[in-house]
Design a protein around this motif. Structure first.
Motif, PDB file in Angstrom:
ATOM      1  N   PRO A 116      51.666 -34.465   5.699  1.00 46.97           N
ATOM      2  CA  PRO A 116      50.809 -35.203   6.637  1.00 46.97           C
ATOM      3  C   PRO A 116      49.318 -35.027   6.363  1.00 46.97           C
ATOM      4  O   PRO A 116      48.523 -35.950   6.590  1.00 46.97           O
ATOM      5  N   PHE A 117      48.928 -33.867   5.858  1.00 53.88           N
ATOM      6  CA  PHE A 117      47.512 -33.571   5.622  1.00 53.88           C
ATOM      7  C   PHE A 117      46.909 -34.433   4.520  1.00 53.88           C
ATOM      8  O   PHE A 117      45.687 -34.544   4.418  1.00 53.88           O
ATOM      9  N   LEU A 118      47.749 -35.051   3.693  1.00 59.12           N
ATOM     10  CA  LEU A 118      47.233 -35.915   2.631  1.00 59.12           C
ATOM     11  C   LEU A 118      46.888 -37.318   3.147  1.00 59.12           C
ATOM     12  O   LEU A 118      46.168 -38.058   2.471  1.00 59.12           O
ATOM     13  N   PHE A 119      47.382 -37.650   4.325  1.00 65.32           N
ATOM     14  CA  PHE A 119      47.236 -39.003   4.856  1.00 65.32           C
ATOM     15  C   PHE A 119      46.120 -39.129   5.896  1.00 65.32           C
ATOM     16  O   PHE A 119      45.831 -40.226   6.354  1.00 65.32           O
ATOM     17  N   ILE A 120      45.520 -38.004   6.287  1.00 65.37           N
ATOM     18  CA  ILE A 120      44.510 -38.038   7.345  1.00 65.37           C
ATOM     19  C   ILE A 120      43.315 -37.173   6.969  1.00 65.37           C
ATOM     20  O   ILE A 120      43.418 -36.272   6.125  1.00 65.37           O
ATOM     21  N   ASN A 121      42.174 -37.430   7.608  1.00 63.19           N
ATOM     22  CA  ASN A 121      41.029 -36.531   7.523  1.00 63.19           C
ATOM     23  C   ASN A 121      41.267 -35.352   8.456  1.00 63.19           C
ATOM     24  O   ASN A 121      41.756 -35.535   9.584  1.00 63.19           O
ATOM     25  N   SER A 122      40.943 -34.151   8.022  1.00 63.69           N
ATOM     26  CA  SER A 122      41.133 -32.995   8.895  1.00 63.69           C
ATOM     27  C   SER A 122      40.176 -33.071  10.081  1.00 63.69           C
ATOM     28  O   SER A 122      39.101 -33.684  10.006  1.00 63.69           O
ATOM     29  N   GLU A 123      40.564 -32.438  11.192  1.00 64.71           N
ATOM     30  CA  GLU A 123      39.752 -32.495  12.409  1.00 64.71           C
ATOM     31  C   GLU A 123      38.367 -31.898  12.200  1.00 64.71           C
ATOM     32  O   GLU A 123      37.390 -32.361  12.786  1.00 64.71           O
ATOM     33  N   ASN A 124      38.286 -30.872  11.356  1.00 63.24           N
ATOM     34  CA  ASN A 124      36.974 -30.255  11.114  1.00 63.24           C
ATOM     35  C   ASN A 124      36.186 -30.975  10.015  1.00 63.24           C
ATOM     36  O   ASN A 124      35.093 -30.557   9.661  1.00 63.24           O
ATOM     37  N   ARG A 125      36.777 -32.041   9.462  1.00 62.45           N
ATOM     38  CA  ARG A 125      36.154 -32.903   8.448  1.00 62.45           C
ATOM     39  C   ARG A 125      35.884 -32.192   7.118  1.00 62.45           C
ATOM     40  O   ARG A 125      35.171 -32.707   6.258  1.00 62.45           O
ATOM     41  N   LEU A 126      36.458 -30.985   6.961  1.00 60.04           N
ATOM     42  CA  LEU A 126      36.285 -30.277   5.695  1.00 60.04           C
ATOM     43  C   LEU A 126      37.165 -30.864   4.596  1.00 60.04           C
ATOM     44  O   LEU A 126      36.832 -30.797   3.413  1.00 60.04           O
ATOM     45  N   TYR A 127      38.319 -31.426   5.014  1.00 65.70           N
ATOM     46  CA  TYR A 127      39.285 -31.921   4.045  1.00 65.70           C
ATOM     47  C   TYR A 127      39.518 -33.411   4.270  1.00 65.70           C
ATOM     48  O   TYR A 127      40.095 -33.816   5.281  1.00 65.70           O
ATOM     49  N   PRO A 128      39.070 -34.242   3.340  1.00 62.68           N
ATOM     50  CA  PRO A 128      39.208 -35.686   3.511  1.00 62.68           C
ATOM     51  C   PRO A 128      40.629 -36.169   3.208  1.00 62.68           C
ATOM     52  O   PRO A 128      41.414 -35.474   2.554  1.00 62.68           O
ATOM     53  N   ARG A 129      40.947 -37.341   3.705  1.00 59.58           N
ATOM     54  CA  ARG A 129      42.211 -37.988   3.379  1.00 59.58           C
ATOM     55  C   ARG A 129      42.323 -38.147   1.864  1.00 59.58           C
ATOM     56  O   ARG A 129      41.356 -38.463   1.182  1.00 59.58           O
ATOM     57  N   VAL A 130      43.529 -37.945   1.347  1.00 57.23           N
ATOM     58  CA  VAL A 130      43.731 -37.903  -0.104  1.00 57.23           C
ATOM     59  C   VAL A 130      44.342 -39.190  -0.646  1.00 57.23           C
ATOM     60  O   VAL A 130      43.989 -39.637  -1.733  1.00 57.23           O
ATOM     61  N   VAL A 131      45.278 -39.785   0.099  1.00 56.30           N
ATOM     62  CA  VAL A 131      46.018 -40.928  -0.447  1.00 56.30           C
ATOM     63  C   VAL A 131      45.800 -42.193   0.372  1.00 56.30           C
ATOM     64  O   VAL A 131      45.520 -42.144   1.582  1.00 56.30           O
ATOM     65  N   GLU A 132      45.927 -43.316  -0.305  1.00 53.44           N
ATOM     66  CA  GLU A 132      45.903 -44.642   0.319  1.00 53.44           C
ATOM     67  C   GLU A 132      47.264 -45.284   0.072  1.00 53.44           C
ATOM     68  O   GLU A 132      47.576 -45.711  -1.044  1.00 53.44           O
ATOM     69  N   PRO A 133      48.142 -45.331   1.108  1.00 50.59           N
ATOM     70  CA  PRO A 133      49.497 -45.841   0.894  1.00 50.59           C
ATOM     71  C   PRO A 133      49.556 -47.364   0.876  1.00 50.59           C
ATOM     72  O   PRO A 133      48.847 -48.041   1.614  1.00 50.59           O
ATOM     73  N   HIS A 134      50.424 -47.892   0.021  1.00 46.18           N
ATOM     74  CA  HIS A 134      50.673 -49.333  -0.087  1.00 46.18           C
ATOM     75  C   HIS A 134      52.180 -49.549  -0.038  1.00 46.18           C
ATOM     76  O   HIS A 134      52.916 -49.002  -0.867  1.00 46.18           O
ATOM     77  N   THR A 135      52.644 -50.343   0.904  1.00 45.11           N
ATOM     78  CA  THR A 135      54.073 -50.561   1.090  1.00 45.11           C
ATOM     79  C   THR A 135      54.591 -51.657   0.171  1.00 45.11           C
ATOM     80  O   THR A 135      54.043 -52.768   0.133  1.00 45.11           O
ATOM     81  N   ILE A 136      55.645 -51.339  -0.564  1.00 42.90           N
ATOM     82  CA  ILE A 136      56.369 -52.339  -1.345  1.00 42.90           C
ATOM     83  C   ILE A 136      57.500 -52.857  -0.458  1.00 42.90           C
ATOM     84  O   ILE A 136      58.447 -52.132  -0.151  1.00 42.90           O
ATOM     85  N   LYS A 137      57.397 -54.086  -0.013  1.00 39.81           N
ATOM     86  CA  LYS A 137      58.378 -54.679   0.897  1.00 39.81           C
ATOM     87  C   LYS A 137      59.540 -55.311   0.124  1.00 39.81           C
ATOM     88  O   LYS A 137      59.443 -55.560  -1.077  1.00 39.81           O
ATOM     89  N   ASP A 138      60.615 -55.587   0.854  1.00 36.19           N
ATOM     90  CA  ASP A 138      61.768 -56.234   0.235  1.00 36.19           C
ATOM     91  C   ASP A 138      61.366 -57.538  -0.443  1.00 36.19           C
ATOM     92  O   ASP A 138      61.905 -57.887  -1.505  1.00 36.19           O
TER      93      ASP A 138
END
Length: 263
Positions: A116-138
């Protein structure tokens, strides 16, 4: 346009040798039996795409001397294909931008629960979001989309308990972790010259999640690839033994094998 596909890892979930220095039927004296977990890199002069980030991800990328990664494609969320995902933090720090990741909804949902920590910015803003997810649909199956200058054609695969994704890149396709393919997948694979395919079941007929060699032969009767490279191999599959056993047009993979690709 020309591209290069590098097999970063050709092993099954345990790798060879597996923990405890277990080699199974593999000859320890044959370097091509030393296998990390299954993954590939697809590269042009401008773009690098990785399929799966297993536990050996950092070592695989360093060994292949890959400095820039533009995107990750995930075939499915099993641990041997995703447990190196935390390493994307370092790539994020180097590039100062999120890493684009692509998969189906189920896989992305599982990754967000596990990391989960890779998908969000940490509350203290020390650790930025790491990934940008893209959904491959049917609706995207069988249809190309672009990552940089690399066209990616996803297709669904039967993996027993779940569905995994395979990917076609020009005249090369990659099918790890599959036990069978449906008609739509076979149509997507039609015309490929090289098919890198899972056959972890080897000669066993009762494996519910991986194809055996007999199934691979049957599928390629339809696909008609000139070259089939067997990957995701367990310690039961010795490299030189396979060289003798496999029919013309089939060959065992090994870590570091490079495959020419026309996009």
């Amino acid at each position: 346009m020309n591209a290069k596909i590098t097999i970063l890892g050709s092993g099954n979930s345990a790798g060879t040798p597996s923990i405890g220095n277990f080699w199974g039927n593999c000859d320890p004296g044959e370097p091509k039996n030393n296998r990390m977990r299954a993954s590939i890199a697809v590269q042009t002069a401008k773009t690098t795409v990785i399929v799966d980030t297993g536990p050996d991800f950092r070592h695989q990328i360093n060994r292949a001397n890959i400095e820039i990664i533009n995107a990750i494609l995930y075939s499915h969320a099993h641990s041997d294909h995703v447990n190196g995902m935390d390493e994307l933090r370092v790539i994020r720090n180097h590039t100062k931008s999120c890493v684009d990741i692509y998969s189906n909804r189920e896989t992305l949902g599982s990754l967000e629960k596990t990391f989960p920590f890779l998908f969000i910015n940490s509350e203290n803003r020390l650790y930025p979001r790491v990934v940008e997810p893209h959904t491959i649909k049917d609706t995207h199956y069988g249809t190309p989309f672009m990552i940089g200058d690399i066209p990616v054609v996803p297709f669904e695969q039967e993996h027993g308990t779940i569905k995994s994704l395979g990917f076609r890149f020009g005249d090369v396709a990659y099918s790890t972790d599959m036990v069978d393919l449906d008609q739509q997948a076979l149509e997507t694979l039609s015309g490929v010259k090289t098919w890198i395919a899972d056959s972890a079941a080897y000669k066993h007929t009762e494996n519910p999640v991986h194809a055996n060699l007999k199934k691979l032969y049957e599928l390629n009767e339809v696909i008609q690839a000139d070259r089939v490279i067997v990957t995701h191999m367990p310690p039961s599959m010795d490299y030189k033994t396979l060289l003798k056993e496999l029919p013309e047009g089939f060959e065992p993979a090994y870590d570091g094998l490079e495959v020419d690709c026309t996009l």
